[in-house]
Design a protein around this motif. Structure first.
Motif, PDB file in Angstrom:
ATOM      1  N   ILE A   1       0.739  -1.088   0.127  1.00 51.86           N
ATOM      2  CA  ILE A   1      -0.302   0.033  -0.090  1.00 51.86           C
ATOM      3  C   ILE A   1       0.807   1.468   0.140  1.00 51.86           C
ATOM      4  N   GLY A   2       0.400   2.100  -0.740  1.00 52.33           N
ATOM      5  CA  GLY A   2       1.104   3.467  -0.674  1.00 52.33           C
ATOM      6  C   GLY A   2       2.319   3.524  -1.632  1.00 52.33           C
ATOM      7  N   PRO A   3       3.331   4.265  -1.299  1.00 48.21           N
ATOM      8  CA  PRO A   3       4.597   4.568  -2.253  1.00 48.21           C
ATOM      9  C   PRO A   3       5.442   3.188  -2.071  1.00 48.21           C
ATOM     10  N   PRO A   4       5.910   3.038  -3.292  1.00 50.64           N
ATOM     11  CA  PRO A   4       6.992   1.607  -3.205  1.00 50.64           C
ATOM     12  C   PRO A   4       7.977   1.496  -1.993  1.00 50.64           C
ATOM     13  N   LYS A   5       8.346   2.873  -1.499  1.00 53.14           N
ATOM     14  CA  LYS A   5       9.202   2.680  -0.373  1.00 53.14           C
ATOM     15  C   LYS A   5       9.268   3.789   0.362  1.00 53.14           C
ATOM     16  N   GLY A   6       9.877   3.771   1.552  1.00 52.17           N
ATOM     17  CA  GLY A   6       9.876   4.806   2.504  1.00 52.17           C
ATOM     18  C   GLY A   6       8.790   5.292   3.168  1.00 52.17           C
ATOM     19  N   VAL A   7       8.751   6.607   3.882  1.00 48.85           N
ATOM     20  CA  VAL A   7       7.679   6.791   4.661  1.00 48.85           C
ATOM     21  C   VAL A   7       6.313   6.693   3.591  1.00 48.85           C
ATOM     22  N   GLY A   8       5.304   6.326   4.464  1.00 54.94           N
ATOM     23  CA  GLY A   8       3.860   5.975   4.081  1.00 54.94           C
ATOM     24  C   GLY A   8       3.739   4.721   3.228  1.00 54.94           C
ATOM     25  N   SER A   9       4.958   3.899   3.072  1.00 55.87           N
ATOM     26  CA  SER A   9       4.882   2.666   2.652  1.00 55.87           C
ATOM     27  C   SER A   9       4.554   1.617   3.423  1.00 55.87           C
ATOM     28  N   ALA A  10       3.400   0.724   2.968  1.00 54.66           N
ATOM     29  CA  ALA A  10       2.626  -0.121   4.034  1.00 54.66           C
ATOM     30  C   ALA A  10       2.895  -1.516   3.493  1.00 54.66           C
ATOM     31  N   MET A  11       2.689  -2.617   4.073  1.00 56.89           N
ATOM     32  CA  MET A  11       2.416  -3.972   3.685  1.00 56.89           C
ATOM     33  C   MET A  11       1.413  -4.622   4.685  1.00 56.89           C
ATOM     34  N   GLU A  12       0.210  -5.110   4.029  1.00 53.59           N
ATOM     35  CA  GLU A  12      -0.632  -6.098   5.050  1.00 53.59           C
ATOM     36  C   GLU A  12      -0.403  -7.370   4.476  1.00 53.59           C
ATOM     37  N   TRP A  13      -0.626  -8.280   5.350  1.00 50.69           N
ATOM     38  CA  TRP A  13      -0.293  -9.661   5.238  1.00 50.69           C
ATOM     39  C   TRP A  13      -1.201 -10.532   5.936  1.00 50.69           C
ATOM     40  N   ASP A  14      -1.586 -11.540   5.417  1.00 57.20           N
ATOM     41  CA  ASP A  14      -2.718 -12.573   6.120  1.00 57.20           C
ATOM     42  C   ASP A  14      -1.961 -13.915   5.748  1.00 57.20           C
ATOM     43  N   GLY A  15      -1.445 -14.735   6.466  1.00 57.10           N
ATOM     44  CA  GLY A  15      -1.003 -16.011   6.345  1.00 57.10           C
ATOM     45  C   GLY A  15      -1.679 -17.129   7.635  1.00 57.10           C
ATOM     46  N   ASN A  16      -0.742 -17.959   7.273  1.00 58.64           N
ATOM     47  CA  ASN A  16      -1.209 -19.343   8.453  1.00 58.64           C
ATOM     48  C   ASN A  16      -0.557 -18.924   9.737  1.00 58.64           C
ATOM     49  N   SER A  17      -0.659 -20.149  10.731  1.00 57.06           N
ATOM     50  CA  SER A  17      -0.421 -19.588  12.072  1.00 57.06           C
ATOM     51  C   SER A  17       0.962 -19.283  12.445  1.00 57.06           C
ATOM     52  N   ASP A  18       1.811 -19.773  11.446  1.00 52.07           N
ATOM     53  CA  ASP A  18       3.204 -19.474  11.685  1.00 52.07           C
ATOM     54  C   ASP A  18       3.706 -17.972  11.437  1.00 52.07           C
ATOM     55  N   VAL A  19       2.712 -17.129  10.539  1.00 50.54           N
ATOM     56  CA  VAL A  19       2.936 -15.675  10.371  1.00 50.54           C
ATOM     57  C   VAL A  19       1.703 -14.705  10.606  1.00 50.54           C
ATOM     58  N   GLY A  20       0.761 -15.289  10.860  1.00 44.96           N
ATOM     59  CA  GLY A  20      -0.474 -14.249  11.416  1.00 44.96           C
ATOM     60  C   GLY A  20      -0.864 -13.402  10.506  1.00 44.96           C
ATOM     61  N   ALA A  21      -1.464 -12.498  10.859  1.00 48.83           N
ATOM     62  CA  ALA A  21      -1.855 -11.516  10.098  1.00 48.83           C
ATOM     63  C   ALA A  21      -1.630  -9.985  10.478  1.00 48.83           C
ATOM     64  N   GLY A  22      -1.473  -9.024  10.012  1.00 49.31           N
ATOM     65  CA  GLY A  22      -1.434  -7.732  10.491  1.00 49.31           C
ATOM     66  C   GLY A  22      -0.609  -6.561   9.417  1.00 49.31           C
ATOM     67  N   ARG A  23      -0.378  -5.606   9.682  1.00 51.46           N
ATOM     68  CA  ARG A  23       0.154  -4.611   8.953  1.00 51.46           C
ATOM     69  C   ARG A  23       1.431  -3.949   9.456  1.00 51.46           C
ATOM     70  N   ALA A  24       2.318  -3.708   8.490  1.00 44.47           N
ATOM     71  CA  ALA A  24       3.323  -2.720   8.814  1.00 44.47           C
ATOM     72  C   ALA A  24       3.357  -1.440   8.168  1.00 44.47           C
ATOM     73  N   GLU A  25       3.831  -0.532   8.625  1.00 34.92           N
ATOM     74  CA  GLU A  25       3.889   0.669   7.697  1.00 34.92           C
ATOM     75  C   GLU A  25       5.159   1.776   8.386  1.00 34.92           C
ATOM     76  N   ILE A  26       6.105   2.049   7.427  1.00 42.43           N
ATOM     77  CA  ILE A  26       7.203   2.888   7.563  1.00 42.43           C
ATOM     78  C   ILE A  26       6.641   4.455   7.747  1.00 42.43           C
ATOM     79  N   TYR A  27       6.979   4.744   9.044  1.00 43.76           N
ATOM     80  CA  TYR A  27       6.544   6.187   9.599  1.00 43.76           C
ATOM     81  C   TYR A  27       7.753   6.963   9.373  1.00 43.76           C
TER      82      TYR A  27
END
Length: 183
Positions: free
Chosen positions: A77-103
């Protein structure tokens, strides 16, 4: 009569389990209110290359130790790199689900990420990557810190964040080193 004896035994077992659960909660609640896990490695590659591998979520697939689920759904989500760039994921029990955003992404020296886990349980943490020249290479320090809620404190009675997360950071930094040092 036998029914009354069974009921008495079940009530006693229930009371004992209740006291044990309460004791576990009381003991857990005396644990630390915050945690921090940190690992470092020296990478012999140009600063810009190492920094870019962390500052661009699309590159994390190559080195992140949390890429354990080949069927994990990732959304950038957002720009490809740097501030505002984010990743959301949803996986199995080894990785869970969530969101990471560079601020915060400062020069080639530091990246700060807000990490919000939604599964297996809700938790918000701060992730830092520091990049410091050292002996002809780049010392990369990966740190995660945050508050410990009651669930985290209970888990910490049996296994610490350091034991759970530290080895994963070590694996990730080794992979980051291998990717960055490739020609």
């Amino acid at each position: 009569m036998a029914k009354t004896r069974k009921q008495t035994i079940l009530k006693a077992i229930g009371a004992i389990l209740g006291v044990l659960a309460l004791g576990l909660i009381v003991v857990a609640n005396t644990g630390k209110d915050t945690f921090s896990v940190e690992r470092s490695i020296v990478i012999n590659a140009p600063m810009e290359k190492v920094f870019s591998l962390v500052n661009t979520f699309a590159f994390w697939v190559a080195w992140s130790p949390f890429e354990k689920d080949p069927n994990m759904k990732r959304t950038l989500i957002g720009p490809p790199k740097g501030v505002g760039s984010a990743m959301e994921w949803d996986g199995n029990s080894d990785v869970g689900a969530g969101r990471a955003e560079i601020y915060m992404s400062e020069g080639d020296t530091e990246i700060e990420i807000k990490l919000d886990m939604t599964r297996p349980f809700k938790q918000s943490n701060k992730v830092n990557f520091l990049f410091v020249p050292e002996g002809g290479g780049i010392k990369v320090t990966w740190r995660m810190s945050g508050a410990t809620n009651l669930m985290s404190k209970v888990i910490n009675l049996f296994m610490s964040c350091e034991e759970m997360i530290g080895p994963e950071f070590e694996k990730g930094l080794e992979k980051l080193k291998a990717v960055a040092e490739r020609g």
